[in-house]
Structure formats: structure tokens, C-alpha cells
Design a protein around this motif. Structure first.
Motif, PDB file in Angstrom:
ATOM      1  N   UNK A 170       0.846  -1.052  -0.137  1.00  0.00           N
ATOM      2  CA  UNK A 170      -0.016  -0.044   0.147  1.00  0.00           C
ATOM      3  C   UNK A 170       0.932   1.335   0.077  1.00  0.00           C
ATOM      4  N   UNK A 171       0.207   2.144  -0.540  1.00  0.00           N
ATOM      5  CA  UNK A 171       1.410   3.496  -0.637  1.00  0.00           C
ATOM      6  C   UNK A 171       1.270   4.114   0.787  1.00  0.00           C
ATOM      7  N   UNK A 172       2.280   4.633   1.029  1.00  0.00           N
ATOM      8  CA  UNK A 172       2.347   5.496   2.349  1.00  0.00           C
ATOM      9  C   UNK A 172       1.665   6.871   2.338  1.00  0.00           C
ATOM     10  N   UNK A 173       1.214   7.310   3.530  1.00  0.00           N
ATOM     11  CA  UNK A 173       0.522   8.231   3.591  1.00  0.00           C
ATOM     12  C   UNK A 173       1.354   9.713   3.836  1.00  0.00           C
ATOM     13  N   UNK A 174       0.926  10.637   3.268  1.00  0.00           N
ATOM     14  CA  UNK A 174       1.862  11.902   3.544  1.00  0.00           C
ATOM     15  C   UNK A 174       2.017  12.683   4.884  1.00  0.00           C
ATOM     16  N   UNK A 175       1.166  12.262   5.832  1.00  0.00           N
ATOM     17  CA  UNK A 175       1.128  12.929   6.962  1.00  0.00           C
ATOM     18  C   UNK A 175       0.191  12.197   7.813  1.00  0.00           C
ATOM     19  N   UNK A 176       0.162  12.595   9.238  1.00  0.00           N
ATOM     20  CA  UNK A 176      -0.578  12.222  10.314  1.00  0.00           C
ATOM     21  C   UNK A 176      -1.548  13.577  10.804  1.00  0.00           C
ATOM     22  N   UNK A 177      -2.525  13.004  11.441  1.00  0.00           N
ATOM     23  CA  UNK A 177      -3.594  14.180  12.105  1.00  0.00           C
ATOM     24  C   UNK A 177      -2.977  14.090  13.592  1.00  0.00           C
ATOM     25  N   UNK A 178      -2.781  15.340  13.911  1.00  0.00           N
ATOM     26  CA  UNK A 178      -2.638  15.781  15.336  1.00  0.00           C
ATOM     27  C   UNK A 178      -3.926  16.155  15.951  1.00  0.00           C
ATOM     28  N   UNK A 179      -4.215  15.534  17.060  1.00  0.00           N
ATOM     29  CA  UNK A 179      -5.734  15.831  17.771  1.00  0.00           C
ATOM     30  C   UNK A 179      -5.435  16.557  18.838  1.00  0.00           C
ATOM     31  N   UNK A 180      -6.489  17.366  19.387  1.00  0.00           N
ATOM     32  CA  UNK A 180      -6.358  18.211  20.658  1.00  0.00           C
ATOM     33  C   UNK A 180      -6.344  17.334  21.829  1.00  0.00           C
ATOM     34  N   UNK A 181      -6.559  15.923  21.801  1.00  0.00           N
ATOM     35  CA  UNK A 181      -6.325  15.230  23.010  1.00  0.00           C
ATOM     36  C   UNK A 181      -5.015  14.835  23.026  1.00  0.00           C
ATOM     37  N   UNK A 182      -4.075  15.127  22.133  1.00  0.00           N
ATOM     38  CA  UNK A 182      -2.589  14.782  21.984  1.00  0.00           C
ATOM     39  C   UNK A 182      -2.384  13.570  21.417  1.00  0.00           C
ATOM     40  N   UNK A 183      -3.500  12.861  20.961  1.00  0.00           N
ATOM     41  CA  UNK A 183      -3.288  11.663  20.032  1.00  0.00           C
ATOM     42  C   UNK A 183      -2.776  12.012  18.760  1.00  0.00           C
ATOM     43  N   UNK A 184      -2.017  11.088  18.124  1.00  0.00           N
ATOM     44  CA  UNK A 184      -1.647  11.424  16.693  1.00  0.00           C
ATOM     45  C   UNK A 184      -2.268  10.128  15.785  1.00  0.00           C
ATOM     46  N   UNK A 185      -2.849  10.356  14.840  1.00  0.00           N
ATOM     47  CA  UNK A 185      -3.510   9.264  14.095  1.00  0.00           C
ATOM     48  C   UNK A 185      -3.102   9.371  12.539  1.00  0.00           C
ATOM     49  N   UNK A 232      12.899  22.139  17.222  1.00  0.00           N
ATOM     50  CA  UNK A 232      13.136  20.948  16.428  1.00  0.00           C
ATOM     51  C   UNK A 232      11.825  20.125  16.628  1.00  0.00           C
ATOM     52  N   UNK A 233      11.427  19.962  17.877  1.00  0.00           N
ATOM     53  CA  UNK A 233      10.208  19.214  18.189  1.00  0.00           C
ATOM     54  C   UNK A 233       9.051  19.884  17.386  1.00  0.00           C
ATOM     55  N   UNK A 234       8.847  21.048  17.583  1.00  0.00           N
ATOM     56  CA  UNK A 234       7.538  21.503  16.800  1.00  0.00           C
ATOM     57  C   UNK A 234       7.695  21.703  15.282  1.00  0.00           C
ATOM     58  N   UNK A 235       9.063  21.673  14.851  1.00  0.00           N
ATOM     59  CA  UNK A 235       9.166  21.815  13.394  1.00  0.00           C
ATOM     60  C   UNK A 235       8.993  20.273  12.799  1.00  0.00           C
ATOM     61  N   UNK A 236       8.942  19.401  13.728  1.00  0.00           N
ATOM     62  CA  UNK A 236       8.857  17.940  13.275  1.00  0.00           C
ATOM     63  C   UNK A 236       7.220  17.548  13.367  1.00  0.00           C
ATOM     64  N   UNK A 237       6.510  18.304  14.194  1.00  0.00           N
ATOM     65  CA  UNK A 237       5.098  18.225  14.097  1.00  0.00           C
ATOM     66  C   UNK A 237       4.613  18.818  12.885  1.00  0.00           C
ATOM     67  N   UNK A 238       5.102  20.082  12.949  1.00  0.00           N
ATOM     68  CA  UNK A 238       4.711  20.626  11.659  1.00  0.00           C
ATOM     69  C   UNK A 238       4.884  19.992  10.454  1.00  0.00           C
ATOM     70  N   UNK A 239       5.804  19.306  10.235  1.00  0.00           N
ATOM     71  CA  UNK A 239       6.437  18.676   9.050  1.00  0.00           C
ATOM     72  C   UNK A 239       5.448  17.553   8.717  1.00  0.00           C
ATOM     73  N   UNK A 240       5.224  16.827   9.728  1.00  0.00           N
ATOM     74  CA  UNK A 240       4.392  15.525   9.733  1.00  0.00           C
ATOM     75  C   UNK A 240       2.959  15.527   9.831  1.00  0.00           C
ATOM     76  N   UNK A 241       2.550  16.841  10.198  1.00  0.00           N
ATOM     77  CA  UNK A 241       1.071  16.971  10.321  1.00  0.00           C
ATOM     78  C   UNK A 241       0.406  17.370   9.138  1.00  0.00           C
ATOM     79  N   UNK A 242      -0.970  16.895   8.644  1.00  0.00           N
ATOM     80  CA  UNK A 242      -1.538  17.690   7.540  1.00  0.00           C
ATOM     81  C   UNK A 242      -2.801  18.414   8.249  1.00  0.00           C
TER      82      UNK A 242
END
Length: 441
Positions: A170-185, A232-242
Motif C-alpha cells: 500500500x502507498x504510504x500516507x503523506x502525514x498524520x492528524x494531530x488531535x487536540x487530545x494529544x493523540x496522533x492518528x 526541532x520538536x515543533x518543526x517535526x510536528x509541523x512537517x508530519x502533520x496534515x
């Protein structure tokens, strides 16, 4: 492959322990099976496969990940599949390979085929063929006892094996969804490199093609202690999040960064000595700490301390003194043994005098702005106690000033929080950027 990758990470984390009599214990197999989503009795076989393919090694009862295993965890999915199959194929006995050639695509009864090919074969061949059949299914080469066309290409090392593997996966997804409850989908499989970056700042809760991660204070503290800083941490979240970085997550990163990553220890110029960066208040405390006086600090500016001692030694000394110090990635590569035990050699009196004058000048410059900030903070404190609406004038990053009408609720950690009466949302504003406070009653 997902099961093998998770098991390899468990080995890397030191969670796999060998019993004295050999093998892993039943409780550990059950725990790993629950985490991997597989039967406990399968776990020992998968460990054997990791060892057989060179991804992990067992030495005197200790499981470790090899360099090949580290590289495999970061390789793309198709490369993982092909390299793992190649490594497994190379370990097969010539007799087993001959039986597989005779069986073709029909793997329903390899034992019967083996007995036909080797009528006088020993029992080891039966056991080996049963293991091969199970491993072929685990590697995705065999489905319902039939060798797939992609599996045949991978097993034969065909030139187009990698292309076939890519087409089947299967194709890889371009990013993840960061939720307000601090979960990452992750709505699908992530690229292994992205998955590794996400695991550095979050904890995997539910593995699988659509995985769920969770960001916590512990996971962020682990990231900061590994050498990452706030940006670096915030930049990583920003890069991975859609979906962007939600405010609760950004606030948690700031909060943990102040506690666990606010003092950064780096290599000095040319790799000699150390440079410690932090807030002026933190460095004030470090500079006068009696337990650290042997480090012989120099302070070129308000937010920097320097010393001739190696970064690893300085970091250890700061952690022992309970300061939230972290090493940069560059500094982590250098490991120095002995802590400082003596004072540095005395400096020239003229240099010492110049350094003292410079420290006094910097302290005076800093003190000039403190009375005004204290007065502003006192006004906000009074408004918090009386729940009085106030208007704050805040200096923006571009140099402009913008008013905010809020009802303040708290002042802590250099920030003022309150409800914006104009747009009915809660705001958090840095106290250092507040230039004026007026009553808005």
C-alpha cells in the motif's frame, strides 16, 4: 513485516531477555504478543528469524540490534521486504532450496515434497520445511499455501522483484492528524523514516497499518533529553502533520521545554570545551551554584556560559545538580569520562578584571528593564484577583504593537492567560512582550 519491525524495536529497547536455560519466558512472550498483535507462541520463531537474517544478535543471553537491523528499520517498505527475503533465502540449506524449486507455487505440503525428493532424508528436513512454510507466510510470500507471483520473484531474486514489491504494498500516507487530545492518528502506513521521527516525540499506542500514537510529557521529555530542542520538536510536528499543530500540543511542548530542555549543552568552538545556553535567570543560578564552581564558568553574554570542560562532563554535572540540561546531537557523539575535579588554571589578572567589568555591565543592562516589568506584572496580578478586564499592548515579532482586551485568569511561567473579550477565546501571551497595561472596565 510490521510484527518484525516492532519486535526489533523491543529488542533495541532492551525489553527482550533470554532465560538462563535458553529461550524467552512465557510471560514475556505473552506481553510481546499482545503488543505485536500476534500469538505468544509465534514470538520465539520471529526472534529466531531476526537473528537468522542478521537483524538482531544474541550474545551471552543478551539480544541486541545489529547495524543491519538499524538500517533496515529506516529503509522504505519495498526495500525492507526485498532485503529481508534475500537475507532469509541466503540462509536456506541447498536441500531446502531444491525442495522449494520442486514444489513451485504449491507450498501446501512441503514435507511430502521433501520426502519424495529425499526418501532417506533425516527428520531435520521435515522440521526445516515446516519452519520454511511458516516463515514464507509471515514474510507475505505465501498466501493460503500458494506462492504468489511477487513472492516467487522475491524468492528468486528477480531483477523486477523490487518493482513488484512496490506495486503490491500500500502507498504510504503523506502525514498524520494531530488531535487536540494529544493523540496522533496515521490514516495509513507511514514511511519508516517518518515513523521513526514520530516515535522520537510520541509513544505508539496501537500499531498497525493505521497506527495511533500519543504525545505526553514523558515522550517530550525523552525527546528533549535525546538532544532535540523546542524548535526541532515543533518543526517535526509541523512537517508530519496534515492538520496543523493544535494549541494544546504547542502549549505542552513549551511547558515541557521550559522544564526539561531549557538548558542546552553544546560543543565549544572547534569542538573544544562546552557552551551552555539558557535563560538569563537559569544561568544566574548556575553561575553561583557552589556545586558547580569547579567548572570555572565564563559568561560572554546573558544567555551563554562557556567552560573548557567537555560537553559530556558539563551535562553530567548539571544533571547531578538537578538542572534541566540536555545535550545537542553533536555533543552526544563525544563521550568523555572523568568529571572535573580541579579548578581551571588561574587567568591573567587583567583578563579577570575585564571579565568582571563585562559581567557587571550586562547585569546592569538587564536590571534597567526589570522595574517596569515588575510593575506591569503587579498590575496584571491585581486584575487577576479582581477579575477585572484589562487591555494589554503587546509588541509583535515584526515590531508593531497590538492591543488585546482580556479578563486575565493567571500569571505564571512568564505568561499571562486570560479570556479575550473581543473574540471569546482564551489567549496566552508572553509577559516579556507586554509593553502597557490599561484598565478596560
Amino acid at each position: 513485516m510490521t510484527v518484525l519491525a516492532e519486535l526489533l524495536r523491543a529488542v533495541d529497547a532492551g525489553e527482550v531477555r533470554e532465560l538462563v536455560k535458553g529461550g524467552i519466558g512465557t510471560p514475556l512472550a505473552r506481553t510481546l504478543g499482545e503488543r505485536l498483535g500476534t500469538a505468544p507462541e509465534v514470538v520465539p520463531d520471529r526472534l529466531t528469524l531476526l537473528r537468522r537474517t542478521g537483524l538482531a544478535s544474541l550474545d551471552h543471553g543478551t539480544w541486541t540490534v545489529t547495524g543491519v537491523g538499524d538500517a533496515w528499520l529506516l529503509a522504505p517498505w519495498a526495500e525492507r521486504w526485498t532485503s529481508l527475503t534475500d537475507a532469509w533465502r541466503d540462509t536456506l540449506d541447498p536441500a531446502v532450496r531444491e525442495v522449494l524449486d520442486l514444489a513451485g507455487a504449491d507450498w501446501h505440503d512441503l514435507v511430502a515434497t521433501g520426502r519424495w525428493a529425499y526418501p532417506a532424508g533425516a527428520r531435520w528436513l521435515d522440521a526445516e520445511l515446516l519452519t520454511v512454510a511458516g516463515t514464507g507466510s509471515a514474510l507475505g510470500l505465501v498466501v493460503d499455501g500458494t506462492l504468489t507471483t511477487t513472492g516467487a520473484a522475491l524468492l528468486a531474486g528477480a531483477p523486477d522483484a523490487a518493482d513488484r514489491a512496490t506495486a503490491d504494498l500500500p502507498d504510504t500516507v503523506p502525514g498524520v492528524y494531530l488531535q487536540h487530545d494529544l493523540t496522533v492518528i496515521a490514516p495509513g502506513p507511514l514511511a519508516p523514516v517518518d515513523d521513526a521521527e514520530l516515535r522520537a516525540v510520541a509513544t505508539l499506542e496501537a500499531p498497525g497499518l493505521a497506527a495511533r500514537y500519543r504525545v505526553s510529557e514523558e515522550s517530550l521529555a525523552r525527546a528533549f533529553r535525546s538532544g532535540l530542542d523546542r524548535d526541532a520538536v515543533l518543526g517535526r510536528f509541523e512537517r508530519l502533520s496534515v492538520s496543523g499543530v493544535p494549541q494544546p500540543l504547542a502549549y505542552l511542548v513549551d511547558q515541557v521545554a521550559e522544564r526539561d530542555g531549557s538548558i542546552v549543552v553544546d560543543l565549544g568552538p572547534g569542538g573544544v570545551g562546552s557552551v551552555v545556553r539558557g535563560t538569563a535567570d537559569q544561568l544566574d543560578l548556575i553561575g553561583v551554584d557552589a556545586e558547580l564552581r569547579q567548572v570555572s564558568w565564563d559568561r560572554p553574554d546573558l544567555t551563554t556560559l562557556t567552560t573548557r570542560y567537555p560537553a559530556q562532563v558539563v551535562h553530567t554535572a548539571l544533571r547531578d545538580a538537578r538542572y534541566p540540561a540536555v545535550l545537542t546531537a553533536a555533543a552526544q557523539a563525544t563521550v568523555e569520562a572523568a568529571p572535573p575535579v580541579r579548578r581551571a588554571a588561574g587567568r591573567d589578572p587583567q583578563q579577570a578584571a575585564h571579565a568582571l567589568v563585562e559581567r557587571l555591565r550586562l547585569t546592569t543592562e538587564r536590571a534597567e528593564g526589570e522595574p517596569e516589568q515588575e510593575w506591569l506584572g503587579r498590575q496584571i496580578d491585581l486584575a487577576v484577583r479582581g477579575r477585572t478586564p484589562i487591555r494589554l499592548t503587546v509588541r509583535m515579532p515584526d515590531g508593531s504593537e497590538r492591543p488585546f482586551s482580556i479578563v486575565p485568569t493567571s500569571v505564571a511561567a512568564g505568561r499571562v492567560r486570560g479570556k479575550d473579550t473581543a473574540v471569546d477565546v482564551e489567549r496566552t501571551l508572553p509577559l516579556s512582550l507586554v509593553v502597557a497595561v490599561e484598565s478596560d472596565a
